[in-house]
Scaffold this active site. Structure first.
Site, PDB file in Angstrom:
ATOM      1  N   GLY A  29       0.732  -1.159   0.006  1.00  0.00           N
ATOM      2  CA  GLY A  29       0.056   0.172  -0.011  1.00  0.00           C
ATOM      3  C   GLY A  29       0.790   1.186  -0.082  1.00  0.00           C
ATOM      4  CB  SER A  30       4.323   2.322  -0.947  1.00  0.00           C
ATOM      5  OG  SER A  30       4.481   1.643  -2.405  1.00  0.00           O
TER       6      SER A  30
ATOM      7  CG  HIS B  59       2.472  -2.967 -15.150  1.00  0.00           C
ATOM      8  ND1 HIS B  59       1.910  -3.966 -14.361  1.00  0.00           N
ATOM      9  CD2 HIS B  59       3.367  -3.089 -15.743  1.00  0.00           C
ATOM     10  CE1 HIS B  59       2.890  -5.155 -14.802  1.00  0.00           C
ATOM     11  NE2 HIS B  59       3.625  -4.469 -15.632  1.00  0.00           N
TER      12      HIS B  59
ATOM     13  CB  ILE C  88     -10.938  -5.845 -12.878  1.00  0.00           C
ATOM     14  CG1 ILE C  88     -10.167  -4.989 -12.123  1.00  0.00           C
ATOM     15  CG2 ILE C  88     -12.646  -5.265 -12.949  1.00  0.00           C
ATOM     16  CD1 ILE C  88     -10.618  -5.236 -10.585  1.00  0.00           C
TER      17      ILE C  88
ATOM     18  CG  MET D 293      -1.143  -8.709  -6.218  1.00  0.00           C
ATOM     19  SD  MET D 293      -0.120  -7.954  -7.420  1.00  0.00           S
ATOM     20  CE  MET D 293       0.637  -9.206  -8.011  1.00  0.00           C
ATOM     21  NE  ARG D 294      -8.471 -11.505  -5.920  1.00  0.00           N
ATOM     22  CZ  ARG D 294      -8.422 -12.791  -5.863  1.00  0.00           C
ATOM     23  NH1 ARG D 294      -9.073 -13.606  -6.718  1.00  0.00           N
ATOM     24  NH2 ARG D 294      -7.577 -13.350  -5.000  1.00  0.00           N
TER      25      ARG D 294
END
Ligand code: GRF
Length: 187
Positions: free
Chosen positions: A12-13, A109, A93, A90-91
């Site tokens: 979460g940076s 990305h 949509i 990481m999924r």
């Protein structure tokens, strides 16, 4: 004030960088919701510390992607979210969210897409021996890092660099680029 939702699976940076810009008054928005699909992800602690509402779910508790995306969608609507910001989610949509938020959903990305999509983009760039990599912000579609590109910034890889130093440079670039692009889109 426009409201964004941040979807993340890990550290979460980028969430933190967005929040810091909001606090500094350089990004005029509010984070209305954090969505996370990984137990113990640091991003949840960050959201909790900041009193930001979050929806933390385990995909394996659902029969299908349609089911958990329907629940995510209900949370997005409940919090009147204008823009969905994927930051290390990481999924892929699925159609439920794409139909509702497709043109209002962006991703970041760590490569100059279309080069090095998917996992470990920085490792892929180093293994390929490229001297320039970078960061891409793009709209989300059903593919893996394939939607229309909105903005890109390059990062040099020198002979002195290690994977760690490239990661640092790329993340530093992400933390500047993402809030800037978010502001432009919200405008
Ligand atoms: C970032 O490198 C982003 O480009 C990629 O996942 C990473 C997330 O990092 N999609 P963090 O969780 O924001 O620190």
């Amino acid at each position: 004030m426009k409201k964004i939702a941040v979807f993340a699976s890990g550290n979460g940076s980028n969430f933190q960088a967005i929040l810091d810009q909001i606090k500094a008054g350089t990004l005029l928005a509010e984070i209305g919701l954090v969505v996370c699909d990984k137990p113990g992800a640091a991003v949840i602690k960050r959201a909790e510390n900041e009193n930001i509402p979050f929806f933390h779910f385990l995909p394996k508790d659902y029969d299908s992607k349609e089911q958990f995306e329907a629940e995510i969608l209900a949370h997005l609507r409940k919090h009147s979210i204008d823009l969905v910001v994927l930051a290390g989610y990481m999924r892929l949509i699925g159609s439920t969210l794409l139909e509702a938020y497709g043109k209002k959903m962006i991703n970041i990305h760590p490569s100059l897409l279309p080069a090095f999509p998917g996992k470990d983009a920085i490792g892929q760039a180093i293994d390929a021996g490229v001297k320039v990599t970078g960061v891409t912000v793009h709209y989300v579609d059903e593919g893996m890092d394939t939607g229309p590109i909105i903005a890109q910034k390059s990062v040099e890889i020198t002979d002195e660099d290690t994977k760690e130093t490239v990661e640092e440079k790329v993340h530093r670039m992400e933390h500047v680029l993402y809030p800037t692009v978010i502001q432009k889109i919200l405008n």
